[in-house]
Design an enzyme around this catalytic site. Sequence first.
Site, mmCIF file in Angstrom:
data_model
loop_
_atom_site.group_PDB
_atom_site.id
_atom_site.type_symbol
_atom_site.label_atom_id
_atom_site.label_comp_id
_atom_site.label_asym_id
_atom_site.label_seq_id
_atom_site.Cartn_x
_atom_site.Cartn_y
_atom_site.Cartn_z
ATOM 1 N N CYS A 1 0.822 -1.211 0.000
ATOM 2 C CA CYS A 1 0.000 0.000 0.000
ATOM 3 C C CYS A 1 0.857 1.262 0.000
ATOM 4 C CB CYS A 1 -0.914 0.018 1.228
ATOM 5 S SG CYS A 1 -2.122 -1.304 1.273
ATOM 6 N N SER B 1 8.999 2.571 7.090
ATOM 7 C CA SER B 1 7.550 2.385 7.144
ATOM 8 C C SER B 1 6.831 3.616 7.671
ATOM 9 C CB SER B 1 7.202 1.180 8.030
ATOM 10 O OG SER B 1 7.694 -0.012 7.467
ATOM 11 N N ALA C 1 -12.872 2.849 21.327
ATOM 12 C CA ALA C 1 -13.213 1.495 21.757
ATOM 13 C C ALA C 1 -12.650 0.471 20.774
ATOM 14 C CB ALA C 1 -14.726 1.350 21.870
ATOM 15 N N ALA D 1 -18.569 1.603 21.407
ATOM 16 C CA ALA D 1 -18.282 0.975 20.114
ATOM 17 C C ALA D 1 -17.720 1.984 19.116
ATOM 18 C CB ALA D 1 -19.548 0.323 19.552
#
EC number: 1.2.1.70
Length: 422
Positions: free
Chosen positions: A49, A103, A188, A184
Site C-alpha cells: 500500500c 515504514s 473502543a 463501540a
Amino acid sequence: MLVAVGLNQKGATVADREVLALPSEELLDALTAFQALDGVDEVAIVSTCYRVEIFAAARCPAAAELSLRHALEARAGRSLPLFELQGEEAFRHLVRVASSLESAILGEPQILGQVKDAFHRAAEAGAAGKELASVLSRALAAAKRVRTETAVGRAGVSWGNAAAALASKVLGPLAGRRVAVIGAGEMARLTAQHMRDERASVVVLNRTLANAEALAAEVGGEARPLDALEQELLRADVVVSAAPAAPAALAPAVMQRILHARRKRIVMVDLAVPRAIPAETGALPDVYLCDVDDLDRVMKAAMAERAQAAQHAERIADEEVQKFARAEAERRAAPLIQEMRSRASAIAREEVERTLRRLGEDPELAKRLDAMAGSIVSKILHAPSTRLRQAVCDGGANDPLVAAAVQIFDLSAAPAARGDAA
C-alpha cells in the site's frame, strides 16, 4: 550491482502509488518485462500500500536505472517522483525497508514478510537469481538484528497499546484475560484491537447492541447489551470505558458490592474527557483506575524508547551496509587479485622446476620447494592484495592504486568502477 528504483509514501502521493500498484495476477508479467529491460539481469518487486519498489541486479546500473524509470512511467502514463539508488545506497534502502525504518509506522511487523515474499516470488518466477538471493539474505540478517537487538518492534505508541501496557503491569500477561470494552466508537475499536492482539478475550458492551455486535465481529469477541455490564463486572479482569458517561454499574456503591462478590483485582481504564468513572470508584480496594493522563505518560515513555531504538537501528543498518560494501569489494577485486596471484605463482613454479632440473629429481625436495614458493608468493602479495581490496572498495577501477597495479603487474583483469557494469 544492486539498483533500486521506485516510490513510496515519503515522496509520493497515494495517486502516484496507485497507478503503479501491481495486483498479484499481474506480477509474473511485470517481472518478465522488467527483467528483459536494458542493463537488468535479475529483478524483484516490492509492492504494498505504501510502496512500489524495484530491486535489480544490473550489469550496467546506469542503463538499468534509465530503463526501469522509463518502464514505470510508461505504466503510469506520466512522469513520477521516482527515487534511483545504486550499490551501497540501494542496499541501505532495502535494509531500512525490511527493518521497518522506512515504514509509515516505525516497527510495524508486516513489511519484513512482504519483502521476503517479494524476493521469493521473483525467484520462483525465474526473475531473481544468486545475486539477489545474496542481497536478500544480507538484508534479512540486518532486519533480524534490528528486531532482536532493538525495541523498534516492541515500543507501541497508541491509546490502545498504552491501555494494554498498564493492564499488563497490574495483571501480568493479558492472554486469556477477560476484557470488557464499554462503547463501540473509534477509541473502543482501537483498544479492543490491541487487547485482542494481546490474546485477551474481548467482550463489547454498548447501548446499541448492533454496534457492539459489529465491533465484536471485527475483533473476534462477544457482544452484550450495556445493561449486562453489572453481570460482566463479576467476570472481567479489565474494564475499558470508552463512552462519554459511565454506566450506573461503575458507581462506587455498586462496585463495592461487585468487588465483595468477585474477590479479585480489576483494572479500569477511563478513556473519556471529562472522566467518566468516579474517582471514588478508583479508590476502592482491588481497583486499579487509569485515566488519559496515565495513558499519556505511557505513550511518552514509549515514544522515547522508540526514538532511542530507531537510533540504534540506524547504527545496525550502517554496520550491515559496511559489511555489504566489503563483500562487494571482495567480489569486484577478486579477478584482479586472482590474476596477480596466478602470474606470481606461475613464475614461482617455473623457478622451482628450473632449480629441480639442475639438482635432479627428488620428490621430497620438490614438495618442499613448492611449499616454500607458495609461501613466498602469499606473503609478498598479502599486503598488495589487502590494499587493492580497500582501493576497490573506495573507488573501484577509478582508484589510482588500482590503475597502478594493473600497469605495474601488466594485468588484463580490472574491477568495475562504481556505476559501471558489475
